[in-house]
Structures are given as C-alpha cells and as structure tokens.
Design a protein around this motif. Structure first.
Motif, PDB file in Angstrom:
ATOM      1  N   ARG A  53      45.165   1.033  23.040  1.00  0.00           N
ATOM      2  CA  ARG A  53      43.923   1.242  21.920  1.00  0.00           C
ATOM      3  C   ARG A  53      44.011   2.325  21.014  1.00  0.00           C
ATOM      4  NH1 ARG A  53      39.263   2.760  20.847  1.00  0.00           N
ATOM      5  NH2 ARG A  53      37.441   1.549  20.853  1.00  0.00           N
ATOM      6  N   GLU A  54      44.869   2.990  20.813  1.00  0.00           N
ATOM      7  CA  GLU A  54      45.016   4.540  20.281  1.00  0.00           C
ATOM      8  C   GLU A  54      45.135   3.522  18.518  1.00  0.00           C
ATOM      9  OE1 GLU A  54      47.288   8.471  19.443  1.00  0.00           O
ATOM     10  OE2 GLU A  54      47.555   7.128  21.209  1.00  0.00           O
ATOM     11  N   GLY A  55      44.496   4.079  17.383  1.00  0.00           N
ATOM     12  CA  GLY A  55      44.504   3.603  16.329  1.00  0.00           C
ATOM     13  C   GLY A  55      44.130   2.222  16.039  1.00  0.00           C
ATOM     14  N   ALA A  56      43.377   1.569  17.077  1.00  0.00           N
ATOM     15  CA  ALA A  56      42.888   0.365  16.881  1.00  0.00           C
ATOM     16  C   ALA A  56      41.665   0.246  15.982  1.00  0.00           C
ATOM     17  CB  ALA A  56      42.624  -0.331  18.156  1.00  0.00           C
ATOM     18  N   ASP A  57      41.500  -0.827  15.294  1.00  0.00           N
ATOM     19  CA  ASP A  57      40.176  -1.068  14.638  1.00  0.00           C
ATOM     20  C   ASP A  57      39.308  -1.905  15.559  1.00  0.00           C
ATOM     21  OD1 ASP A  57      40.953   0.130  12.288  1.00  0.00           O
ATOM     22  OD2 ASP A  57      41.935  -1.568  11.628  1.00  0.00           O
ATOM     23  N   VAL A  58      37.941  -1.532  15.614  1.00  0.00           N
ATOM     24  CA  VAL A  58      37.053  -2.428  16.354  1.00  0.00           C
ATOM     25  C   VAL A  58      36.623  -3.377  15.572  1.00  0.00           C
ATOM     26  CG1 VAL A  58      35.202  -2.513  17.840  1.00  0.00           C
ATOM     27  CG2 VAL A  58      36.595  -0.506  18.037  1.00  0.00           C
ATOM     28  N   LEU A  59      36.798  -4.730  15.797  1.00  0.00           N
ATOM     29  CA  LEU A  59      36.457  -5.878  15.057  1.00  0.00           C
ATOM     30  C   LEU A  59      35.050  -6.540  15.484  1.00  0.00           C
ATOM     31  CD1 LEU A  59      39.779  -7.728  14.168  1.00  0.00           C
ATOM     32  CD2 LEU A  59      38.800  -5.955  13.020  1.00  0.00           C
ATOM     33  N   GLU A  60      34.784  -6.290  16.807  1.00  0.00           N
ATOM     34  CA  GLU A  60      33.621  -7.075  17.367  1.00  0.00           C
ATOM     35  C   GLU A  60      33.376  -6.247  18.693  1.00  0.00           C
ATOM     36  OE1 GLU A  60      31.949 -11.125  18.855  1.00  0.00           O
ATOM     37  OE2 GLU A  60      34.004 -11.024  17.949  1.00  0.00           O
ATOM     38  N   ALA A  61      32.145  -6.020  18.817  1.00  0.00           N
ATOM     39  CA  ALA A  61      31.484  -5.023  20.067  1.00  0.00           C
ATOM     40  C   ALA A  61      30.093  -5.293  20.119  1.00  0.00           C
ATOM     41  CB  ALA A  61      31.768  -3.695  19.825  1.00  0.00           C
ATOM     42  N   ASP A  62      29.660  -5.231  21.358  1.00  0.00           N
ATOM     43  CA  ASP A  62      28.134  -5.122  21.536  1.00  0.00           C
ATOM     44  C   ASP A  62      27.869  -4.047  22.352  1.00  0.00           C
ATOM     45  OD1 ASP A  62      29.019  -5.720  24.253  1.00  0.00           O
ATOM     46  OD2 ASP A  62      28.670  -7.720  24.216  1.00  0.00           O
ATOM     47  N   GLY A  63      26.534  -3.755  22.946  1.00  0.00           N
ATOM     48  CA  GLY A  63      25.857  -2.924  23.558  1.00  0.00           C
ATOM     49  C   GLY A  63      26.988  -2.650  24.874  1.00  0.00           C
ATOM     50  N   LYS A  64      27.494  -3.587  25.429  1.00  0.00           N
ATOM     51  CA  LYS A  64      28.203  -3.353  26.725  1.00  0.00           C
ATOM     52  C   LYS A  64      29.703  -2.597  26.330  1.00  0.00           C
ATOM     53  CE  LYS A  64      25.315  -5.036  29.248  1.00  0.00           C
ATOM     54  NZ  LYS A  64      24.650  -4.376  30.395  1.00  0.00           N
ATOM     55  N   GLY A  65      30.156  -2.479  24.935  1.00  0.00           N
ATOM     56  CA  GLY A  65      31.394  -2.081  24.654  1.00  0.00           C
ATOM     57  C   GLY A  65      32.234  -3.088  23.896  1.00  0.00           C
ATOM     58  N   ASP A  66      33.467  -2.713  23.687  1.00  0.00           N
ATOM     59  CA  ASP A  66      34.316  -3.394  22.717  1.00  0.00           C
ATOM     60  C   ASP A  66      34.621  -4.765  23.123  1.00  0.00           C
ATOM     61  OD1 ASP A  66      34.778  -1.014  21.317  1.00  0.00           O
ATOM     62  OD2 ASP A  66      36.709  -0.601  22.493  1.00  0.00           O
ATOM     63  N   LYS A  67      34.779  -5.623  22.199  1.00  0.00           N
ATOM     64  CA  LYS A  67      35.181  -7.090  22.408  1.00  0.00           C
ATOM     65  C   LYS A  67      36.131  -7.616  22.008  1.00  0.00           C
ATOM     66  CE  LYS A  67      31.618 -10.041  22.467  1.00  0.00           C
ATOM     67  NZ  LYS A  67      30.768 -11.064  22.076  1.00  0.00           N
ATOM     68  N   VAL A  68      36.597  -7.271  20.578  1.00  0.00           N
ATOM     69  CA  VAL A  68      38.001  -7.600  20.044  1.00  0.00           C
ATOM     70  C   VAL A  68      38.401  -6.390  19.155  1.00  0.00           C
ATOM     71  CG1 VAL A  68      39.056  -9.257  18.274  1.00  0.00           C
ATOM     72  CG2 VAL A  68      36.952  -9.954  19.527  1.00  0.00           C
ATOM     73  N   LEU A  69      39.871  -6.033  19.427  1.00  0.00           N
ATOM     74  CA  LEU A  69      40.238  -5.042  18.798  1.00  0.00           C
ATOM     75  C   LEU A  69      41.476  -5.393  17.930  1.00  0.00           C
ATOM     76  CD1 LEU A  69      40.518  -2.388  21.767  1.00  0.00           C
ATOM     77  CD2 LEU A  69      38.768  -2.492  19.985  1.00  0.00           C
ATOM     78  N   ARG A  70      41.790  -4.833  16.638  1.00  0.00           N
ATOM     79  CA  ARG A  70      43.048  -5.138  16.125  1.00  0.00           C
ATOM     80  C   ARG A  70      43.693  -4.070  16.440  1.00  0.00           C
ATOM     81  NH1 ARG A  70      41.713  -4.914  11.042  1.00  0.00           N
ATOM     82  NH2 ARG A  70      41.422  -7.483  10.610  1.00  0.00           N
ATOM     83  N   LEU A  71      45.116  -4.140  17.062  1.00  0.00           N
ATOM     84  CA  LEU A  71      45.756  -2.902  17.572  1.00  0.00           C
ATOM     85  C   LEU A  71      46.466  -2.252  16.227  1.00  0.00           C
ATOM     86  CD1 LEU A  71      46.856  -4.060  21.059  1.00  0.00           C
ATOM     87  CD2 LEU A  71      44.822  -2.887  20.018  1.00  0.00           C
ATOM     88  N   ALA A  72      47.264  -1.261  16.378  1.00  0.00           N
ATOM     89  CA  ALA A  72      47.821  -0.564  15.366  1.00  0.00           C
ATOM     90  C   ALA A  72      48.987  -1.466  14.851  1.00  0.00           C
ATOM     91  CB  ALA A  72      48.415   0.782  16.026  1.00  0.00           C
ATOM     92  N   ASP A  73      49.589  -2.173  15.654  1.00  0.00           N
ATOM     93  CA  ASP A  73      50.799  -3.061  15.242  1.00  0.00           C
ATOM     94  C   ASP A  73      50.293  -4.433  14.460  1.00  0.00           C
ATOM     95  OD1 ASP A  73      49.900  -4.502  17.192  1.00  0.00           O
ATOM     96  OD2 ASP A  73      52.011  -4.525  18.475  1.00  0.00           O
ATOM     97  N   GLY A  74      49.033  -4.662  14.364  1.00  0.00           N
ATOM     98  CA  GLY A  74      48.587  -6.008  13.749  1.00  0.00           C
ATOM     99  C   GLY A  74      48.295  -6.883  14.824  1.00  0.00           C
ATOM    100  N   SER A  75      48.279  -6.706  15.934  1.00  0.00           N
ATOM    101  CA  SER A  75      48.206  -7.746  16.964  1.00  0.00           C
ATOM    102  C   SER A  75      46.746  -7.515  17.294  1.00  0.00           C
ATOM    103  CB  SER A  75      49.105  -7.641  18.196  1.00  0.00           C
ATOM    104  OG  SER A  75      48.880  -6.394  18.764  1.00  0.00           O
ATOM    105  N   MET A  76      46.333  -8.406  18.293  1.00  0.00           N
ATOM    106  CA  MET A  76      44.902  -8.506  18.601  1.00  0.00           C
ATOM    107  C   MET A  76      44.522  -8.306  20.376  1.00  0.00           C
ATOM    108  SD  MET A  76      43.562  -8.895  15.716  1.00  0.00           S
ATOM    109  CE  MET A  76      41.858  -9.492  15.863  1.00  0.00           C
ATOM    110  N   LEU A  77      43.467  -7.563  20.559  1.00  0.00           N
ATOM    111  CA  LEU A  77      43.246  -7.553  22.170  1.00  0.00           C
ATOM    112  C   LEU A  77      41.615  -8.089  22.116  1.00  0.00           C
ATOM    113  CD1 LEU A  77      44.560  -6.551  24.865  1.00  0.00           C
ATOM    114  CD2 LEU A  77      43.299  -4.460  24.525  1.00  0.00           C
ATOM    115  N   LYS A  78      41.541  -9.238  22.815  1.00  0.00           N
ATOM    116  CA  LYS A  78      40.086  -9.639  22.936  1.00  0.00           C
ATOM    117  C   LYS A  78      39.817  -9.309  24.433  1.00  0.00           C
ATOM    118  CE  LYS A  78      37.653 -14.080  22.382  1.00  0.00           C
ATOM    119  NZ  LYS A  78      36.579 -13.526  21.394  1.00  0.00           N
ATOM    120  N   LEU A  79      38.646  -8.791  24.550  1.00  0.00           N
ATOM    121  CA  LEU A  79      37.919  -8.442  25.842  1.00  0.00           C
ATOM    122  C   LEU A  79      37.075  -9.050  26.374  1.00  0.00           C
ATOM    123  CD1 LEU A  79      38.138  -4.753  24.849  1.00  0.00           C
ATOM    124  CD2 LEU A  79      39.753  -5.573  26.571  1.00  0.00           C
ATOM    125  N   PHE A  80      37.234  -9.476  27.686  1.00  0.00           N
ATOM    126  CA  PHE A  80      36.235 -10.438  28.214  1.00  0.00           C
ATOM    127  C   PHE A  80      35.442  -9.758  29.396  1.00  0.00           C
ATOM    128  CE2 PHE A  80      39.288 -13.173  26.364  1.00  0.00           C
ATOM    129  CZ  PHE A  80      38.540 -14.108  25.726  1.00  0.00           C
TER     130      PHE A  80
END
Length: 208
Positions: free
Chosen positions: A13-40
């Motif tokens: 997660r270090e250096g990631a951009d938070v693209l989507e979040a809500d009151g419960k936390g992160d939902k979509v992260l753009r990681l430093a290498d340009g890939s995505m991490l979608k959290l459920f």
C-alpha cells in the motif's frame, strides 16, 4: 485465495493513491506500480459473500469474460487480509477511458455501445452494474468492462426479461440516459445484432 500478512499489505500500500473510500476505509487503491487493489468488506454476518467472496467473484468473472473474448482487467491475485477484515483483488486495469469520460465526443460511440451490449447479451452476460462509467473504450477502439464483481454469465443468450432489465440499469443516471437517448443509434445497432427483443419492446424499456 491467498492470505496476505499485514506487513506485506502495508508495504504493498505504500505510495498508493486512494481512488475510492468510505467511512469504513479504503475501497480502491492505485498502487505505486500502476496496478489496482480493490478491497471488499462483508457488510452482513450472513451473506453469500461467506462462500463466494466478492474478490473471488471479480476474478472469476474476469476469467469468464476473457474466455468469451470480452476485454476486462487482468487479475494478478486474490487475497484475504485478516488484519483489516477485508478481501482484495489485485489487478492490472483495462487501459482506456470510460464512456462517461467521453460524453460529448464521438456520437458513433452510441452505435458501438449498442453492438457491444448485443454481443454481451448474446454471449449470456448479464452485467447488473452496466452504466457508462463501467464501459471502457480501449486504445484499440474496442469496448471492455470494468468493476465486474456484480456480473452473471449464462451458457445461453440472455432471455428477453434480463435484457430489458439490463437496460433499466443503464438508464439510472440522468447524464447516461440523456446521452444514450440523444438519437436512435444505440437502439438501432442493438436490434441489428440480436434476435430476441423487437423494436417496440426495446423502445418501451428505454423510454419508461
């Protein structure tokens, strides 16, 4: 599904951009290498996500779409992250711009989208989250799908009821609706590439 240690998650997660979040936390992260991490997260104690996690559905749907020649994200791995009580899918995004980002540009996109939706329906794809923000025009001028956890794939072409219901989903947003119905290209090209719905039925679904 691979268990992801908290230290490894934090490093990812270090250096990631938070693209989507809500009151419960992160939902979509753009990681430093340009890939995505979608959290459920599981919203209820008793839910189908217990035996069919959304992260796994996302990955499985990607595989189904690719097998049917439909462009979509490329999944790297599916994770369970116990430390934050989340499941996650790590993927490379589908390159291009969403149709919502392209509103007001080439009107021929309506015709292309009509053909694309007909193809999805003929291939048995029911995409409940169908809207212009989830359809991407790629650099190769083809259309593909993103945000596909909420998708069902059937072995046969979709029956009429599901097709008409899918159009209702597409018209939920005022801006999308105005663009789709600006002329008849979307409907005409959809009808031309399928043999289930007739013009009257489609017109009724699009205009009510």
């Amino acid at each position: 599904m691979q268990t992801l240690d908290h230290a490894v998650y934090l490093n990812m997660r270090e250096g990631a951009d938070v693209l989507e979040a809500d009151g419960k936390g992160d939902k979509v992260l753009r990681l430093a290498d340009g890939s995505m991490l979608k959290l459920f997260r599981r919203k209820r104690l008793l839910t189908s996500a217990l035996w069919a996690p959304y992260a796994r559905r996302f990955a499985d749907n990607c595989q189904v779409l690719r097998e049917r020649g439909i462009e979509c994200p490329s999944v790297r791995q599916v994770y369970r992250i116990p430390s934050i009580k989340r499941d996650a899918v790590h993927y490379d995004p589908l390159p291009g711009r969403t149709l919502r980002q392209l509103l007001g540009t080439d009107a021929s996109l309506r015709a292309q989208l009509g053909e694309f939706m007909a193809r999805l329906h003929e291939d048995g794809i029911y995409f409940r989250s169908a809207h212009l923000g989830n359809v991407v025009l790629t650099p190769e001028n083809t259309l593909g799908l993103i945000d596909i956890a909420d998708l069902r794939a059937y072995r046969k072409p979709l029956r009429k009821g599901l097709r008409l219901r899918n159009f209702k989903h597409m018209l939920r947003y005022r801006e999308d609706r105005a663009w789709l119905l600006a002329d008849t290209q979307f409907a005409e090209h959809y009808l031309r590439h399928q043999h289930v719905c007739n013009a009257k039925e489609l017109s009724l679904a699009l205009n009510t």
